[in-house]
Scaffold this active site. Structure first.
Site, PDB file in Angstrom:
ATOM      1  CG  HIS A   1     -23.391 -31.568  11.629  1.00 35.81           C
ATOM      2  ND1 HIS A   1     -22.891 -32.519  10.881  1.00 35.81           N
ATOM      3  CD2 HIS A   1     -23.616 -31.876  12.914  1.00 35.81           C
ATOM      4  CE1 HIS A   1     -22.608 -33.538  11.743  1.00 35.81           C
ATOM      5  NE2 HIS A   1     -23.107 -33.229  12.918  1.00 35.81           N
TER       6      HIS A   1
ATOM      7  N   PRO B   1     -22.402 -25.029  27.967  1.00 34.40           N
ATOM      8  CG  PRO B   1     -21.849 -24.956  25.687  1.00 34.40           C
ATOM      9  CD  PRO B   1     -23.066 -24.507  26.590  1.00 34.40           C
ATOM     10  CD  GLU B   2     -20.799 -22.254  33.819  1.00 30.09           C
ATOM     11  OE1 GLU B   2     -20.004 -21.483  34.302  1.00 30.09           O
ATOM     12  OE2 GLU B   2     -21.899 -22.351  34.139  1.00 30.09           O
TER      13      GLU B   2
ATOM     14  NE  ARG C   1     -31.723 -23.675  23.850  1.00 31.04           N
ATOM     15  CZ  ARG C   1     -31.828 -22.939  25.023  1.00 31.04           C
ATOM     16  NH1 ARG C   1     -31.351 -23.652  26.140  1.00 31.04           N
ATOM     17  NH2 ARG C   1     -32.306 -22.090  25.168  1.00 31.04           N
TER      18      ARG C   1
END
Ligand SMILES: [Zn+2]
Length: 261
Positions: free
Chosen positions: A105, A2-3, A123
């Site tokens: 989760h 994610p960026e 991760r």
């Protein structure tokens, strides 16, 4: 990974779906995921009976204001996703294969209406903290002004790519967005930041804005024009020159030796 664009999509989902719903239960099974002294017990005490009132963002950090006045900080790390009522932000096709595994989760809440919010992270490199220090981050990349970029470059002897990715100077740009913006601007990622002249900085500022706008509209940081050539032997999409692959600022970097200098 994610960026800022993916994080903004997650923030928007929280803002649209998770606000003003009373929190009745807190799910914090993984104390390693809680950072800066937070424990399952303290996060439960801070959230239960409260609701989220605003979902903000600074760079890649999501800031969720609570009705108590406290702030919940959410980091998506390398693979984190936000789910509200089992719906993930962003393109569901990209994530459909692992969407349903509750083992990923790491943190979540249940609302009084029965709905849920989860941070799902295969991760496990994301994090949750309470009242994060927002000032450790530079200005958000979406709000970065030309004057700020000029000041940041003027005092740095580091490669421009390392400067753009330094979250304490500019918050939100990661490896892909930085390579795309420098490629669009025609600037060598290894160039020392303080050697950029006024025209270079104006061009770079415009390229950062264009990159965020265009890739945001297309659906994420992996949708750049530079992206399809990010492999050994890839050719510059602008002029057909073989890309150069180096490590700059500690990250794998692809750039064009012909038009980036
Ligand atoms: Zn080129």
């Amino acid at each position: 990974m994610p960026e800022i664009l993916e994080v903004e999509t997650a923030r928007a989902l929280l803002g649209e779906r998770a606000l003003d719903r009373e929190i009745t239960k807190v799910y914090a099974p993984d104390s390693w995921f809680l950072k800066r002294g937070l424990t399952p017990r303290t996060v439960r005490a801070a959230l239960q009976g409260q609701s989220f009132t605003h979902a903000r963002r600074r760079g890649k950090l999501i800031l969720v204001d609570l009705s108590s006045g406290a702030v919940l900080g959410l980091h998506l790390g390398m693979s984190g996703r936000v789910l509200v009522d089992d719906e993930a932000a962003g393109d569901p096709l990209l994530y459909a294969s692992n969407k349903a595994d509750p083992a990923w989760h790491r943190f979540g809440v249940t609302f009084a209406d029965g709905g849920t919010m989860y941070l799902r992270d295969p991760r496990r490199l994301g994090a949750v903290e309470l009242d994060p220090d927002e000032d450790r981050l530079g200005p958000d990349a979406f709000d970065l002004t030309l004057a700020q970029l000029r000041a940041i470059c003027a005092k740095s002897r580091a490669p421009i790519k390392a400067v753009l990715m330094d979250q304490s100077r500019i918050a939100g740009l990661g490896n892909l967005l930085t390579d795309e913006a420098l490629w669009r601007a025609g600037i060598d990622p290894a160039r020392i930041a303080s050697t950029l002249d006024a025209d270079d900085i104006t061009t770079l500022h415009r390229a950062i804005r264009t990159t965020l706008r265009v890739l945001g509209r297309r659906g994420g940081s992996h949708t750049g024009d530079h992206m399809p050539a990010r492999f050994p032997g890839g050719l510059c999409p602008r002029d057909g020159t073989p890309f150069e692959r180096r490590t700059v600022g500690g990250r794998t970097t692809y750039s064009c030796p012909l038009h980036q200098h």
